[in-house]
Write a protein that holds these residues in place. Structure first.
Motif, mmCIF file in Angstrom:
data_model
loop_
_atom_site.group_PDB
_atom_site.id
_atom_site.type_symbol
_atom_site.label_atom_id
_atom_site.label_comp_id
_atom_site.label_asym_id
_atom_site.label_seq_id
_atom_site.Cartn_x
_atom_site.Cartn_y
_atom_site.Cartn_z
ATOM 1 N N GLY A 59 39.468 48.965 26.101
ATOM 2 C CA GLY A 59 39.073 50.277 25.605
ATOM 3 C C GLY A 59 37.691 50.648 26.123
ATOM 4 N N ASP A 60 36.864 51.205 25.232
ATOM 5 C CA ASP A 60 35.531 51.635 25.648
ATOM 6 C C ASP A 60 34.427 50.721 25.127
ATOM 7 O OD1 ASP A 60 35.756 52.317 23.011
ATOM 8 O OD2 ASP A 60 35.356 54.457 23.273
ATOM 9 N N LEU A 61 34.725 49.426 24.984
ATOM 10 C CA LEU A 61 33.666 48.487 24.629
ATOM 11 C C LEU A 61 32.544 48.545 25.669
ATOM 12 C CD1 LEU A 61 35.346 45.123 23.504
ATOM 13 C CD2 LEU A 61 33.773 46.528 22.151
ATOM 14 N N PRO A 62 31.287 48.633 25.228
ATOM 15 C CA PRO A 62 30.190 48.623 26.195
ATOM 16 C C PRO A 62 30.099 47.278 26.911
ATOM 17 C CG PRO A 62 29.457 49.395 24.028
ATOM 18 C CD PRO A 62 30.821 48.817 23.840
ATOM 19 N N LEU A 63 29.618 47.303 28.139
ATOM 20 C CA LEU A 63 29.432 46.075 28.905
ATOM 21 C C LEU A 63 28.595 45.064 28.132
ATOM 22 C CD1 LEU A 63 29.455 44.315 31.481
ATOM 23 C CD2 LEU A 63 27.517 45.693 32.316
ATOM 24 N N GLU A 64 27.548 45.530 27.492
ATOM 25 C CA GLU A 64 26.654 44.617 26.779
ATOM 26 C C GLU A 64 27.384 43.891 25.644
ATOM 27 O OE1 GLU A 64 26.086 47.822 27.360
ATOM 28 O OE2 GLU A 64 24.632 47.637 29.003
ATOM 29 N N ALA A 65 28.333 44.573 24.992
ATOM 30 C CA ALA A 65 29.100 43.929 23.919
ATOM 31 C C ALA A 65 29.987 42.835 24.485
ATOM 32 C CB ALA A 65 29.934 44.970 23.178
ATOM 33 N N ASP A 72 38.336 53.192 30.410
ATOM 34 C CA ASP A 72 37.313 53.234 29.355
ATOM 35 C C ASP A 72 36.738 54.627 29.158
ATOM 36 O OD1 ASP A 72 35.683 53.582 31.564
ATOM 37 O OD2 ASP A 72 34.394 51.843 31.162
ATOM 38 N N GLY A 73 37.311 55.637 29.842
ATOM 39 C CA GLY A 73 36.865 57.015 29.675
ATOM 40 C C GLY A 73 35.734 57.423 30.580
ATOM 41 N N MET A 112 42.282 39.039 22.221
ATOM 42 C CA MET A 112 41.204 40.009 22.397
ATOM 43 C C MET A 112 40.092 39.607 21.436
ATOM 44 S SD MET A 112 43.808 43.272 22.392
ATOM 45 C CE MET A 112 42.844 44.551 23.190
ATOM 46 N N VAL A 113 38.874 39.468 21.951
ATOM 47 C CA VAL A 113 37.801 38.876 21.157
ATOM 48 C C VAL A 113 36.559 39.762 21.199
ATOM 49 C CG1 VAL A 113 36.397 36.811 20.765
ATOM 50 C CG2 VAL A 113 38.690 36.580 21.764
ATOM 51 N N VAL A 114 35.979 39.997 20.028
ATOM 52 C CA VAL A 114 34.696 40.689 19.925
ATOM 53 C C VAL A 114 33.826 39.905 18.945
ATOM 54 C CG1 VAL A 114 33.466 42.793 19.278
ATOM 55 C CG2 VAL A 114 35.718 42.951 20.393
ATOM 56 N N VAL A 115 32.658 39.486 19.406
ATOM 57 C CA VAL A 115 31.694 38.756 18.579
ATOM 58 C C VAL A 115 30.431 39.584 18.476
ATOM 59 C CG1 VAL A 115 30.326 36.650 18.331
ATOM 60 C CG2 VAL A 115 32.625 36.520 19.308
ATOM 61 N N ALA A 150 37.350 50.829 20.155
ATOM 62 C CA ALA A 150 37.761 50.300 21.458
ATOM 63 C C ALA A 150 39.233 49.918 21.446
ATOM 64 C CB ALA A 150 36.908 49.088 21.825
ATOM 65 N N TYR A 151 39.668 49.299 20.350
ATOM 66 C CA TYR A 151 41.075 48.943 20.251
ATOM 67 C C TYR A 151 41.947 50.203 20.166
ATOM 68 C CZ TYR A 151 45.460 46.811 18.872
ATOM 69 O OH TYR A 151 46.780 46.430 18.830
ATOM 70 N N GLY A 152 41.465 51.217 19.442
ATOM 71 C CA GLY A 152 42.205 52.472 19.369
ATOM 72 C C GLY A 152 42.412 53.082 20.742
ATOM 73 N N ARG A 153 41.386 53.034 21.578
ATOM 74 C CA ARG A 153 41.523 53.573 22.934
ATOM 75 C C ARG A 153 42.486 52.721 23.756
ATOM 76 N NH1 ARG A 153 38.555 57.317 25.648
ATOM 77 N NH2 ARG A 153 39.164 57.461 27.834
ATOM 78 N N TRP A 154 42.411 51.381 23.583
ATOM 79 C CA TRP A 154 43.313 50.485 24.297
ATOM 80 C C TRP A 154 44.774 50.785 23.932
ATOM 81 C CZ3 TRP A 154 46.911 46.832 22.782
ATOM 82 C CH2 TRP A 154 47.390 45.977 23.780
ATOM 83 N N VAL A 155 45.044 51.019 22.648
ATOM 84 C CA VAL A 155 46.402 51.353 22.206
ATOM 85 C C VAL A 155 46.861 52.666 22.840
ATOM 86 C CG1 VAL A 155 47.805 52.063 20.219
ATOM 87 C CG2 VAL A 155 46.320 50.059 20.047
#
Length: 341
Positions: free
Chosen positions: A319-325, A20-21, A235-238, A252-257
């Motif tokens: 990727g770099d999704l924040p923990l809170e997300a 996640d950088g 992969m899910v983001v709400v 976040a998906y861009g970083r995962w790719v």
């Protein structure tokens, strides 16, 4: 509209633990916090991929990391998806499996596999030609070891002579087994051997795999056999608004790719042609489901039903999704989908 499933829906989480950088120790800490959250919310299991020498997976020693997850949770089951049997000696694999199953008080879900990218195994001196036979022999040894006693085996890659097996798994005769597959023939093997499956791909493609599983299981099941899990990975983001969800998920998906492609680019290997390179492409291919709770609920139910799946593997962190997300998505899924569980 109430959707009808082939059997009761269960929901777990899947993780590549990709870079996640940030500091590795901090990322580990955040994942353990996310696992605690999912444990409280009633998710079934935490499945962790095993990758090596790549930012696509910081959980190279998956059983070691999962032992920490087991100590931080109470109900959440844990398991590698998958443990690369072609990479390690099967006797060592057996001992790790027993240890993790005992540490978790019988919460291990054991995913096994040979590895999806040969270059990762080559760094350990294992050539692609040797992988299928090593994997086959390791599976045979592992299943023999689960029976206890002493272990003897003679193969091309492994030879064991009267090895005393002083460890045993907590679950008898052995922990539930899993394979990850996108091929109907592998699904048929899983059904014939009592394994659960985890699938990735469009719902229509996954339906061919689950149909093959069910067709084979008709001939290889008893009245008391547990209902197997037919897993669908998403992969899910709400978020509260679709726009906010998309704004979080896209980078976040861009970083995962980028993490996924690392070894491909480094070794001038063509990436899989079905890899979506943008979030919009990932949503179109059904790899990602992004939006409000109502939108995500509707999309997941439709895809699960079309796929013939009864187990949803949600990749909440990538990727770099924040923990809170990730925690917000977990809470949303618990609120809108676990009423079906």
């Amino acid at each position: 509209m109430r959707h009808t499933f082939p059997s009761k829906l269960t929901i777990g989480i899947f993780d590549h633990l990709d870079d996640d950088g940030r500091d590795i120790a901090q990322q580990y800490s955040d994942r353990l916090t996310l696992a605690e959250t999912c444990d409280r919310l009633g998710f079934y299991a935490y499945h962790l991929a095993e990758h090596h020498c790549t930012p696509h997976g910081r959980g190279a020693s998956s059983n070691l990391f999962l032992s920490s997850v087991a100590q931080r949770t109470r109900q959440l089951r844990v398991g590698p998806l998958v443990m690369l049997l072609s990479l390690c000696h099967p006797l060592r694999a057996f001992e790790e499996i027993c240890t993790l199953d005992q540490l978790s008080a019988g919460r291990l879900e054991l995913g096994i596999g040979r590895g999806s990218l040969p270059i990762e195994l080559s760094y350990f001196g294992i050539g692609a030609d040797a992988v299928p036979e090593r994997y086959f022999e390791a599976c045979e040894i592992l299943m023999k070891a689960m029976k206890g006693g002493t272990l003897s085996y003679r193969g091309y890659h492994f030879e064991l002579n009267n090895v005393p097996l002083t460890l045993r798994p907590h679950q008898r005769p052995h922990p539930p087994t899993w394979i990850a597959t996108n091929r109907p023939e592998s699904a048929a093997w899983a059904a014939a051997n009592g394994a659960n499956i985890a699938c990735q791909g469009s719902a229509s493609v996954v339906r061919k795999i689950t149909d093959a599983f069910r067709s084979e299981r008709v001939h290889n099941t008893g009245a008391d056999d547990p209902v197997p899990f037919l897993g669908l990975l998403r992969m899910v983001v709400v978020e509260r608004s679709a726009a906010h969800a998309h704004s979080l998920a896209a980078p976040a998906y861009g970083r995962w790719v980028k993490n996924f492609k690392f070894l491909y680019d480094l070794n001038s290997i063509a990436v899989p042609p079905n890899l979506p390179l943008t979030l919009d492409a990932a949503i179109e291919s059904e790899l990602c489901v992004v939006g409000t709770a109502a939108l995500v609920r509707r999309a997941l139910l439709e895809q699960l039903e079309e796929a013939g799946a009864n187990y949803l593997l949600c990749q909440l962190a990538f990727g770099d999704l924040p923990l809170e997300a990730s925690q917000y998505t977990a809470l949303a899924i618990q609120s809108v989908l676990m009423d079906l569980s």
